[in-house]
Each structure stands twice: as C-alpha cells, then as structure tokens.
Design an enzyme around this catalytic site. Sequence first.
Site, short mmCIF file in Angstrom:
data_model
loop_
_atom_site.label_atom_id
_atom_site.label_comp_id
_atom_site.label_asym_id
_atom_site.label_seq_id
_atom_site.Cartn_x
_atom_site.Cartn_y
_atom_site.Cartn_z
N GLU A 1 0.84 -1.19 0.00
CA GLU A 1 0.00 0.00 0.00
C GLU A 1 0.88 1.24 0.00
OE1 GLU A 1 -2.85 2.60 2.96
OE2 GLU A 1 -2.67 0.46 3.36
N ARG B 1 0.62 10.40 0.24
CA ARG B 1 0.97 11.44 1.21
C ARG B 1 2.22 12.20 0.80
NH1 ARG B 1 0.17 8.08 6.90
NH2 ARG B 1 -1.80 7.09 6.34
N THR C 1 -4.71 6.11 1.32
CA THR C 1 -5.13 7.49 1.57
C THR C 1 -5.95 8.04 0.41
OG1 THR C 1 -2.93 7.70 2.60
CG2 THR C 1 -4.39 9.58 2.76
N LYS D 1 -11.24 -1.94 6.09
CA LYS D 1 -10.09 -1.51 6.87
C LYS D 1 -10.60 -0.99 8.22
CE LYS D 1 -6.61 2.20 6.78
NZ LYS D 1 -5.96 3.22 5.93
#
Length: 213
Positions: A47, A51, A74, A134
């Site tokens: 993953e 960011r 994200t 998640k």
Amino acid sequence: MTPQEASARAREICSLAPIVPVLVVKDTAHARPLAEALVAGGLPALEVTLRTPAALDVIAEMAQVPGGVVGAGTLVTPQDVKNAKAAGATFGVSPGATDALIAACEAEDLPLLAGAATASEAMRLLERGYDVLKFFPAEASGGAPALKAIGAPLPQISFCPTGGVSPENAMDYLSLPNVICAGGSWVAPSDLVVSGDWAGIQALAKDAAALRG
C-alpha cells in the site's frame, strides 16, 4: 465492478500475506528496490499512501516489480481514485468511505478497502455489499478488544486493522477470527529506506510474513 466483486478481489489481496506494508515514499528512486525487498521477504501486497508528491510515480515504478500487487492508500477524493488507477494501482485503501469515493472506485474498477471504525460505519458498508474493510485507526479506536467486540454481531465482515499496529501487538489482531491481515509501516522504516538497506527491509518483511493468526 460491483461491491461484491470488489470485496472478493480485496479478500484475495488481503489473503496474500498477514501484513500489508503501509508505505510513505518520498523518493521515486527508492520505489523499485523497496518493492523488490518487500516482495522477496514474502509481502507481495503493498500500500503506497498518497501522502507525498512522489506517490503516484512510486506506484508506477512498483507496479512493474514481478510478484508485487500495488495499491494506493489514503484515497480521499474521486480524483485520487482516477490518478491512482492511471498510475497502475490495482487496489485502493481509504481511511473512511464516502458515496462519491465508493462510486469512483466502482467506475474505475478499483477494488476498495474502505475504512470503518465503528459498528455503524461497518454496517453501512456491508449494506452496500462490502464485507472486507479496513479498521482504522485501529489502536486509537480501541485496538484488538474493540475489533473483537465488533466481530461478535458482525461475523460476516473481515477486517484489515491499520494504525498503530506493530510487531508487539500484531498477533493480538491476527488471532481474531474477523481479521484477514493487518497493515503496518514498521517493515519499511524511513531510516532503512533512506540508507538503502534493502537487506534489512527484506529481513523485516520475512519476520512479518511469518506472523499467523
């Protein structure tokens, strides 16, 4: 992609290894050797969080590594979804879930691991057809005891807890029947990435791959 198809694919990806590395990569030059080290250590599902300015280029590089399954973390907006898919991401991870984000993932055929921290959030996603979620932020939301409690009335949902998961508490999560894998950043510490210690990262990945519930 229907929610059921998305969840089935997410379940396949989450079943590849007990830990999904959560990666914050600032330098594209680190992408390929980092992915190669993690895959060689037994952690194929990666993953890459959106960011850093380099994140999309990192995804594109990692997507070329044999044996790797690269996703984008994200995801917050529909544009994030489009950008991630164009870069080569094969799954998406979000800290939460909105109707617009879910619709974008379905339109782009990008399996989504949507975030949920409460029973109500999990139930809303289950109502839409998503049964692999998640659990975020895991430790701040009560940790393994909270996830165990949520699992009692909602056994049909599988979770990937992320946020505060460490080598010390990973087995607390992985031993739960409703946990399919966990997300962790400790397998790619920034100091080892910056120094290019790929052997060290591979060793951390190997230890993480040996964790089983």
